[in-house]
Design an enzyme around this catalytic site. Structure first.
Site, PDB file in Angstrom:
ATOM      1  N   TYR A 124      -9.886  37.824  32.712  1.00 46.27           N
ATOM      2  CA  TYR A 124      -8.517  38.671  33.149  1.00 46.27           C
ATOM      3  C   TYR A 124      -7.874  37.636  33.710  1.00 46.27           C
ATOM      4  O   TYR A 124      -7.097  38.017  34.650  1.00 46.27           O
ATOM      5  CB  TYR A 124      -9.122  39.656  34.360  1.00 46.27           C
ATOM      6  CG  TYR A 124      -9.646  40.884  33.561  1.00 46.27           C
ATOM      7  CD1 TYR A 124     -10.131  40.940  32.173  1.00 46.27           C
ATOM      8  CD2 TYR A 124      -9.911  41.916  34.237  1.00 46.27           C
ATOM      9  CE1 TYR A 124     -10.540  41.858  31.423  1.00 46.27           C
ATOM     10  CE2 TYR A 124     -10.850  43.018  33.817  1.00 46.27           C
ATOM     11  CZ  TYR A 124     -10.927  43.027  32.367  1.00 46.27           C
ATOM     12  OH  TYR A 124     -11.868  44.149  31.804  1.00 46.27           O
ATOM     13  N   LYS A 169     -23.552  34.925  31.002  1.00 48.40           N
ATOM     14  CA  LYS A 169     -24.036  34.836  29.937  1.00 48.40           C
ATOM     15  C   LYS A 169     -23.883  33.187  29.577  1.00 48.40           C
ATOM     16  O   LYS A 169     -23.184  32.941  28.561  1.00 48.40           O
ATOM     17  CB  LYS A 169     -23.000  35.494  28.857  1.00 48.40           C
ATOM     18  CG  LYS A 169     -23.106  35.562  27.494  1.00 48.40           C
ATOM     19  CD  LYS A 169     -24.591  36.315  27.136  1.00 48.40           C
ATOM     20  CE  LYS A 169     -24.932  36.379  25.652  1.00 48.40           C
ATOM     21  NZ  LYS A 169     -26.098  36.750  25.351  1.00 48.40           N
ATOM     22  N   ASP A 200     -26.347  40.883  28.302  1.00 46.27           N
ATOM     23  CA  ASP A 200     -26.798  41.959  27.290  1.00 46.27           C
ATOM     24  C   ASP A 200     -27.814  42.587  27.578  1.00 46.27           C
ATOM     25  O   ASP A 200     -27.987  43.860  27.790  1.00 46.27           O
ATOM     26  CB  ASP A 200     -26.375  41.402  25.803  1.00 46.27           C
ATOM     27  CG  ASP A 200     -27.331  39.895  26.026  1.00 46.27           C
ATOM     28  OD1 ASP A 200     -27.855  39.442  27.091  1.00 46.27           O
ATOM     29  OD2 ASP A 200     -27.170  39.316  24.916  1.00 46.27           O
ATOM     30  N   ASP A 224     -16.422  44.925  35.148  1.00 47.57           N
ATOM     31  CA  ASP A 224     -15.777  45.944  34.753  1.00 47.57           C
ATOM     32  C   ASP A 224     -16.435  46.855  33.738  1.00 47.57           C
ATOM     33  O   ASP A 224     -16.674  48.067  34.115  1.00 47.57           O
ATOM     34  CB  ASP A 224     -14.321  45.512  34.019  1.00 47.57           C
ATOM     35  CG  ASP A 224     -13.345  46.493  33.861  1.00 47.57           C
ATOM     36  OD1 ASP A 224     -13.526  47.494  34.323  1.00 47.57           O
ATOM     37  OD2 ASP A 224     -12.287  46.262  33.267  1.00 47.57           O
ATOM     38  N   ASP A 228     -18.148  50.639  34.647  1.00 46.06           N
ATOM     39  CA  ASP A 228     -17.999  51.822  33.927  1.00 46.06           C
ATOM     40  C   ASP A 228     -19.131  52.420  33.312  1.00 46.06           C
ATOM     41  O   ASP A 228     -19.047  53.699  33.252  1.00 46.06           O
ATOM     42  CB  ASP A 228     -16.874  51.384  33.010  1.00 46.06           C
ATOM     43  CG  ASP A 228     -15.341  51.449  33.396  1.00 46.06           C
ATOM     44  OD1 ASP A 228     -15.257  51.363  34.624  1.00 46.06           O
ATOM     45  OD2 ASP A 228     -14.488  51.482  32.749  1.00 46.06           O
TER      46      ASP A 228
END
Length: 332
Positions: A124, A169, A200, A224, A228
């Site tokens: 971002y 990751k 993951d 993010d 959620d």
């Protein structure tokens, strides 16, 4: 306290008035500064947020924010990314704790974890090139950015169960190796027990066994998505609050978006916004008021007073009015 109030777009115009009704019930010394930001303003004026708006926000102590619509238009300047960067609110804090009267996807409710998300860089970063044949976004990971979010998460963990999980990751994105190394060192320096997981497999483990985690620190995009996703554990996005914290400023908002499909129907769940208000009260050291607000929410849910997303028949304003009246009665 000087509070900037931004309803934003869509259901933000419904959930924030409900939260303000609750805030007003406490009778605190709060100067509210209403501001119009977001897509609706952009459509009307060509600008979602200006330098003058940033200056006005900086003149306040904190922000209570509703929701904004972000269109896929390269000319649109993201309101949230702009505010986070300009006010340098580097820590996004999202507590995930089930409300006892609301069922998520587990029968067990004995989990209570916090996702601490780096808030100013990563994917971002806003550094992008958009073309017809190829588009790129630059993923930025800095030692400074990683250290301050790691230090924040380590301090938070030390005040809870002293357990920190670093999510990354780095096996694929080598830029994550810097983030991982800095987080490990920060936790070690703070004396915090820590482990790390690949994002993951971590996502699977988090949904499967949420009670195994306490404080989780990760990069911007991963945080993010994971927060959620956590809505499924507690009964929906309408129950997820968040805070954006910096050295000088703080910004509180529900995790859900502007939900244009239900906007204007007075059925949006205001609890995420009201729980964000609870985080604001805690940040401002109004601990007694935060406790009463939590009591009021539990009472409402136990009485079945909730919006349709939770199986109830109450409107957005019904919930706000009940909580406000409960608080006033409690304070008499």
């Amino acid at each position: 306290m000087k509070l900037a109030v931004v309803e934003g777009d869509g259901v933000g115009k419904e959930v924030i008035p409900a939260a303000l009704e609750v805030l007003d019930a406490f009778g605190l010394d709060v100067e509210k500064i209403p501001m119009e930001l977001g897509y609706g303003r952009w459509e009307r004026t060509g600008s979602a947020i200006t330098e003058e708006d940033i200056d006005a926000l900086k003149d306040c102590d904190c922000v209570l924010f509703g929701a904004v619509t972000t269109p896929p238009d390269p000319n649109y300047k993201s309101v949230l990314l702009t505010i986070r960067k300009e006010l340098d609110m580097y820590a996004n804090v999202r507590p995930i704790r089930p409300l006892l009267s609301v069922k998520g996807i587990h029968d067990r409710t004995d989990f209570n974890y916090i996702i601490v998300r780096e808030n100013t860089e990563g994917l971002y970063s806003g550094i992008e090139e958009i073309g017809e044949e190829i588009s790129t976004t630059k993923r930025v990971v800095t030692k400074k950015g990683s250290k301050r979010i790691a230090d924040y998460a380590s301090k938070l963990a030390s005040n809870r169960t002293n357990k920190l999980t670093i999510v990354h990751k780095s096996n694929v994105m080598k830029s994550d190796k810097l983030f991982l190394d800095v987080c490990r060192q920060s936790a070690t320096d703070a004396g915090v027990t820590h482990s790390d997981e690949l994002v993951d497999s971590f996502a699977y483990n988090l949904i499967k066994n949420p009670w195994n985690y306490d404080v989780i620190v990760t990069t911007n995009l991963f945080g993010d998505i994971l927060s959620d996703m956590s809505g499924a554990l507690v009964g929906g996005l309408g129950l997820l609050p968040s805070a954006n914290i910096g050295e000088k400023y703080a910004f509180f908002e529900p995790v859900h978006g502007s939900a244009p499909d239900i906007a204007g129907k007075n059925i949006a769940n205001p609890l995420a916004a009201i729980l964000s208000l609870k985080m604001l009260l805690e940040w401002n050291k109004n601990m007694a008021e935060a406790t009463i607000l939590e009591e009021a929410i539990d009472t409402a849910l136990n009485l079945g007073l909730c919006t349709p997303d939770l199986g109830g028949k109450s409107t957005t304003s019904d919930v706000g009015e009940f909580l406000a009246n409960y608080i006033k009665t409690r304070l008499e």
